[in-house]
Design a protein around this motif. Structure first.
Motif, short mmCIF file in Angstrom:
data_model
loop_
_atom_site.label_atom_id
_atom_site.label_comp_id
_atom_site.label_asym_id
_atom_site.label_seq_id
_atom_site.Cartn_x
_atom_site.Cartn_y
_atom_site.Cartn_z
N UNK A 113 7.96 -4.02 -2.34
CA UNK A 113 9.24 -4.40 -2.95
C UNK A 113 9.12 -5.76 -3.62
N UNK A 114 8.48 -6.71 -2.92
CA UNK A 114 8.29 -8.05 -3.50
C UNK A 114 7.46 -7.99 -4.77
N UNK A 115 6.51 -7.06 -4.82
CA UNK A 115 5.63 -6.94 -6.00
C UNK A 115 6.26 -6.09 -7.10
N UNK A 158 -0.70 -6.41 0.81
CA UNK A 158 -0.56 -7.21 -0.41
C UNK A 158 -1.64 -6.83 -1.43
N UNK A 159 -2.84 -6.57 -0.94
CA UNK A 159 -3.93 -6.15 -1.83
C UNK A 159 -3.60 -4.81 -2.48
N UNK A 160 -3.09 -3.88 -1.68
CA UNK A 160 -2.71 -2.58 -2.23
C UNK A 160 -1.56 -2.72 -3.22
N UNK A 161 -0.59 -3.58 -2.89
CA UNK A 161 0.58 -3.74 -3.76
C UNK A 161 0.19 -4.22 -5.15
N UNK A 162 -0.92 -4.94 -5.25
CA UNK A 162 -1.37 -5.42 -6.55
C UNK A 162 -2.06 -4.36 -7.39
N UNK A 163 -2.33 -3.19 -6.79
CA UNK A 163 -3.13 -2.17 -7.49
C UNK A 163 -2.40 -0.86 -7.73
N UNK A 164 -1.26 -0.63 -7.06
CA UNK A 164 -0.60 0.67 -7.15
C UNK A 164 0.72 0.57 -7.89
#
Length: 306
Positions: A87-89, A60-66
């Motif tokens: 996918x959710x992000x 989740x942390x990575x999904x917010x940055x990439x």
């Protein structure tokens, strides 16, 4: 694009990093489960060795940055769970081969894509220069006679390359698969909806084989071997423009899924004594290949080779 690498247990992440950078994108971080397929501390060492700034502690942390995540896990059974936070992000996802060893996860990827998720993946053999060159000058379906593709090593992690190479050459439209038998390797015949047929020969051999195909048409026979040294670059050159919004998808996700459904149908046909298995008959709960079992073996072999 800002790119993250998820799970570092195969050779692909290390090979992909310099190519990604040469194509104008940035690898900003990695995530690795640690103590599972890779030893504890491996993610930190990998990041340091390759000049990557962050080791993320959660997906989740990575999904917010990439902008894009590459899912590299050798255990294909966890690919869907790894991809879901991205996918959710609303972030793009590349799922390394094989996408999944069961029908349910493949249908899940298809549903995500229908809802607008940007997903691609699979074997690099689809984009091999030799495959693309043959496709660009291939004979019409009525001129086609037969085809054979194959490779060495295991039946799915590597075997999917043979299925993909043949699929890349002939295109989508596989109707059914049947196990023909074993003569040192397993042979499977695929039937296309337009009547074309082709064989893949897969499984362990004493010596390594190249990725190869023989294409037979009314004009003659042609033998193709893929240059393995170029595969990663041709793959990334094909998919990165799609992920960055600069080009349409080089291949529809349904086409990649069809390849892997064919591999699952092949295993099911073998279990049924060679009865043909139609792809449309595969139930959502059909499991062809055990990703967790493969990952355990993969890690043991990796440790022994070190």
């Amino acid at each position: 694009m800002r790119i993250g690498l998820v799970d570092l247990d195969t050779s692909h992440p290390e090979s992909f990093v310099p190519i990604i950078r040469s194509l104008g994108h940035e690898v900003i971080g990695v995530y690795d489960e640690g103590g599972g397929k890779s030893p504890p501390g491996y993610a930190e060492k990998f990041a340091s060795d390759h000049g990557i700034g962050r080791v993320f502690k959660s997906l989740e942390e990575m999904a917010g940055q990439v902008d894009l995540a590459f899912i590299h896990s050798c255990d294909w059974d966890i690919h869907a769970a790894r991809a879901e936070p991205f996918v959710r992000a609303g972030k793009a996802v590349f799922i390394d081969k094989p996408l999944a060893g069961n029908v349910r996860d493949l249908l899940r990827f298809r549903e995500w894509a229908k809802r607008g998720a940007v997903i691609s993946g699979g074997s690099a053999l689809r984009y091999a220069q030799e495959v693309q060159e043959w496709r660009s000058r291939s004979a019409l379906p009525e001129s086609f006679i037969y085809a054979l593709a194959g490779c060495a090593n295991d039946e799915f992690y590597y075997g999917i390359h043979a299925f993909t190479m043949l699929h890349g050459l002939l295109g989508p439209g596989i109707q059914s698969v049947r196990h023909l038998g074993n003569s040192g390797q397993d042979q499977y015949e695929m039937l296309w909806s337009d009547g074309r047929r082709g064989i893949v020969s897969i499984g362990a051999t004493e010596n390594s084989h190249p990725f190869y195909a023989t294409m037979i048409t009314q004009a003659g026979a042609e033998f193709i071997t893929a240059d393995s040294s170029r595969l990663y670059r041709t793959l990334l050159e094909a998919v990165l423009p799609y992920f960055s919004g600069e080009a349409p998808s080089p291949v529809q996700l349904d086409t990649v899924i069809e390849t892997e459904l064919a591999a699952i149908a092949a295993r099911l046909s073998k279990a049924r004594g060679g009865q043909p298995v139609e792809l449309l008959s595969l139930a959502p709960d059909t499991t062809g290949y055990d990703g967790a079992a493969f990952a355990r073996t993969y890690r043991e072999q990796k440790i022994l080779s070190q």
